[in-house]
Enzyme design. Structure first.
Site, PDB file in Angstrom:
ATOM      1  N   ASP A  80      28.785  67.417  -1.410  1.00 43.40           N
ATOM      2  CA  ASP A  80      28.396  68.052  -0.049  1.00 43.40           C
ATOM      3  C   ASP A  80      29.095  67.480   0.858  1.00 43.40           C
ATOM      4  OD1 ASP A  80      27.456  69.908   1.462  1.00 43.40           O
ATOM      5  OD2 ASP A  80      25.237  68.927   1.464  1.00 43.40           O
ATOM      6  N   LYS A  81      29.122  68.231   2.091  1.00 42.83           N
ATOM      7  CA  LYS A  81      29.669  67.505   3.463  1.00 42.83           C
ATOM      8  C   LYS A  81      28.529  67.787   4.723  1.00 42.83           C
ATOM      9  CE  LYS A  81      30.622  70.367   6.852  1.00 42.83           C
ATOM     10  NZ  LYS A  81      30.457  70.150   8.221  1.00 42.83           N
ATOM     11  N   HIS A  82      28.711  67.065   5.478  1.00 34.74           N
ATOM     12  CA  HIS A  82      27.525  67.189   6.506  1.00 34.74           C
ATOM     13  C   HIS A  82      28.216  66.728   7.887  1.00 34.74           C
ATOM     14  CE1 HIS A  82      23.720  68.201   8.097  1.00 34.74           C
ATOM     15  NE2 HIS A  82      23.617  67.448   8.837  1.00 34.74           N
ATOM     16  N   SER A  83      28.221  67.495   8.954  1.00 37.75           N
ATOM     17  CA  SER A  83      28.583  67.291  10.229  1.00 37.75           C
ATOM     18  C   SER A  83      27.493  66.631  11.092  1.00 37.75           C
ATOM     19  CB  SER A  83      29.478  68.390  11.070  1.00 37.75           C
ATOM     20  OG  SER A  83      29.400  68.256  12.258  1.00 37.75           O
ATOM     21  N   THR A 120      24.200  75.363  11.320  1.00 36.64           N
ATOM     22  CA  THR A 120      24.875  76.281  10.116  1.00 36.64           C
ATOM     23  C   THR A 120      23.609  77.220   9.625  1.00 36.64           C
ATOM     24  OG1 THR A 120      25.811  74.405   9.294  1.00 36.64           O
ATOM     25  CG2 THR A 120      25.572  76.066   7.747  1.00 36.64           C
ATOM     26  N   ARG A 168      12.818  66.371  17.698  1.00 32.22           N
ATOM     27  CA  ARG A 168      13.879  65.613  18.709  1.00 32.22           C
ATOM     28  C   ARG A 168      14.463  66.651  19.210  1.00 32.22           C
ATOM     29  NH1 ARG A 168      17.376  63.833  14.081  1.00 32.22           N
ATOM     30  NH2 ARG A 168      18.703  62.751  15.745  1.00 32.22           N
ATOM     31  N   SER A 183      18.208  61.301   9.634  1.00 32.53           N
ATOM     32  CA  SER A 183      17.992  62.675   9.609  1.00 32.53           C
ATOM     33  C   SER A 183      19.163  63.168   8.328  1.00 32.53           C
ATOM     34  CB  SER A 183      18.413  63.320  10.846  1.00 32.53           C
ATOM     35  OG  SER A 183      18.718  64.703  11.133  1.00 32.53           O
ATOM     36  N   LYS A 187      18.220  64.307   3.994  1.00 31.71           N
ATOM     37  CA  LYS A 187      18.303  65.485   3.380  1.00 31.71           C
ATOM     38  C   LYS A 187      19.509  65.650   2.308  1.00 31.71           C
ATOM     39  CE  LYS A 187      20.126  67.597   7.568  1.00 31.71           C
ATOM     40  NZ  LYS A 187      19.353  67.349   8.948  1.00 31.71           N
ATOM     41  N   LYS A 188      20.345  64.770   2.622  1.00 30.29           N
ATOM     42  CA  LYS A 188      21.551  64.694   1.615  1.00 30.29           C
ATOM     43  C   LYS A 188      21.391  64.227   0.441  1.00 30.29           C
ATOM     44  CE  LYS A 188      23.283  67.407   3.767  1.00 30.29           C
ATOM     45  NZ  LYS A 188      24.198  68.531   3.704  1.00 30.29           N
TER      46      LYS A 188
HETATM   47  N1  URA Z   1      22.852  66.618  12.219  1.00 27.64           N
HETATM   48  C1  URA Z   1      21.536  66.227  11.700  1.00 27.64           C
HETATM   49  O1  URA Z   1      21.354  66.838  10.541  1.00 27.64           O
HETATM   50  N2  URA Z   1      20.818  65.537  12.066  1.00 27.64           N
HETATM   51  C2  URA Z   1      21.199  64.984  13.133  1.00 27.64           C
HETATM   52  O2  URA Z   1      20.200  64.101  13.839  1.00 27.64           O
HETATM   53  C3  URA Z   1      22.126  65.234  13.949  1.00 27.64           C
HETATM   54  C4  URA Z   1      23.213  65.889  13.534  1.00 27.64           C
END
Ligand code: URA
Length: 434
Positions: A80-83, A120, A168, A183, A187-188
């Protein structure tokens, strides 16, 4: 549990122990601790921080608030990728279909808009019928059928993350390295992945304003992932101006589709290619980054990624006809141009201010219960470095509420700088970890 004791402890700069962190997350997820006490604790963490051990404990507690998916029965590499979040950052909508078409399994748990940044899930939900809330069984089925699934946290998957993220967003507690790390990584790590590519943004539109803080965040997340046995790499990428041309949910979906058709903006294409190439290498599909970049280009030009996006949309309940007919997407009632007030070169498009302008139109949330307007946003015709003549259009505002227009127009003008001298836009990829 006495949440006030924990708040006081963190407020006074003491360390929280593992049991306290787990107990807090469990009780907050169950609804036993109210949002006002959790907000106070988040603010104490914002100012006092969490050390590496506390951050790892928080990540694990949030991950274990739901199930951790086991995808070992799938043959493909799971990557996966996450920003970390930006303005106009729609790379997931390009990367997931390309990566799945290229042979990876992409179990993507994404977020909603956070602060001035887009999310997303909000973008995908601009596609009529698209469901981002799948059951675990549906998530597995989607992966089986299309190789990718783009969903949000549920009661089953990292539910603590979902609640804390929303809180938040509206309590000014986003820009914290430990909170962002926990955070994202909670989830990842719940997704059942083998490897992860992180896109850590830096610049005015990012939560980490400086490359140094972005590197610190990247390092913290890579360490957490590696300690959990995952292959993790982070790219640090620029977010001083919006990525691509479009900001706002529907507008970003259209730009992503255009990119999958080979007609997208160069910066979006370049960042998407760099991130996907790392996914291919970490997943073991390519031995070198050059080979992986070529794979990305071939998948895009063959039309396989667009076809894959159609499959993903269809499986998740959306209308794939949007790919050929943008009039099926929500559209805004009013359009207004912001034009150059002098001749010269665009020297800055301050991304955070522009993200906030888009939010003001209704594209993002100002309160937890705000309903977002999927149609509204901004499309830039000029980017940093472009030459402009007086009267050239810099940006089009897409609005539904006319009364917001004067304020938003003014915000765009003050976020835009035009100088007399040529300007070179800064590099997009600024570094990597490790
Ligand atoms: N993306 C996330 O999933 N969590 C954050 O806290 C900031 C960006």
């Amino acid at each position: 549990m006495h949440a006030d004791r924990l708040i006081r402890k963190k407020r006074d700069g003491q360390l929280l122990d593992r049991a306290e962190i787990f107990e807090f997350v469990e009780h907050y997820t169950r609804g036993d601790i109210p949002d006002y006490q959790t907000s106070a604790l988040l603010m104490a963490v914002f100012f006092r921080g969490l050390n590496a051990r506390e951050t790892a404990d928080l990540t694990e507690a949030m991950m274990r608030s739901g199930q951790v998916i086991d995808l070992s029965d799938f043959p493909q590499p799971k990557v996966d990728k996450h920003s970390t979040g930006g303005v106009g950052d729609k790379t997931s909508l390009v990367i997931a279909p390309v990566a799945a078409a290229g042979g990876l399994l992409v179990p993507m748990i994404s977020g909603r808009g956070l602060g001035h940044t887009g999310g997303t899930l909000d973008k995908l939900e601009a596609i009529p019928g698209f469901r981002t809330r799948l059951t675990l069984a549906e998530f597995r089925q989607a992966l089986r059928r299309t190789g990718a699934a783009l969903i949000g946290q549920t009661e089953q998957l990292a539910p603590a993350e979902r609640k804390l993220y929303a809180l938040r967003d509206v309590t000014a507690t986003v820009e914290s390295i430990p909170l962002i790390s926990a955070s994202i990584m909670s989830k990842k790590l719940a997704e059942g992945i083998d490897a992860l590519v992180l896109d850590v943004k830096t610049g005015s539109g990012a939560f980490m304003k400086t490359p140094e803080s972005a590197r610190e965040l990247a390092t913290r997340m890579v360490e957490i992932g590696t300690a959990c046995g995952k292959r993790v790499e982070a790219l640090i990428t620029g977010m001083s101006q919006p990525l691509g041309s479009a900001v706002g949910n529907t507008l970003e979906v259209i730009e992503s589709i255009e990119t999958l058709k080979g007609r997208g903006p160069q910066d979006l294409l370049d960042v998407s290619r760099e991130l996907t190439a790392r996914m291919f290498v970490l997943g073991g599909l390519d031995a070198s980054l050059d080979a992986a970049r070529t794979r990305f280009d071939q998948i895009l030009s063959s039309g396989a990624a667009l076809q894959k996006f159609a499959e993903i949309i269809e499986f998740q309940g959306g209308d794939p006809r949007v790919l050929e007919d943008y009039s099926r997407l929500p559209s805004a009632g009013h359009e207004e141009s912001v034009v150059a007030w002098q001749e010269g070169y665009v020297a800055a498009l301050e991304a955070e201010a522009l993200g906030r302008a888009s939010m003001r139109l209704g594209a993002g949330r100002e309160r937890m219960d705000s309903v977002i307007d999927r149609a509204v946003g901004l499309v830039f015709e000029k980017k940093v470095g472009d030459a402009v003549n007086t009267g050239d259009r810099i940006c089009t505002i897409y609005a539904n509420e006319r009364s917001f227009l004067p304020e938003v127009r003014e915000a765009i003008r003050s976020a835009t700088r035009i100088g007399a001298d040529p300007v070179k836009p800064s590099a997009l990829v600024l570094g990597h970890v490790p």
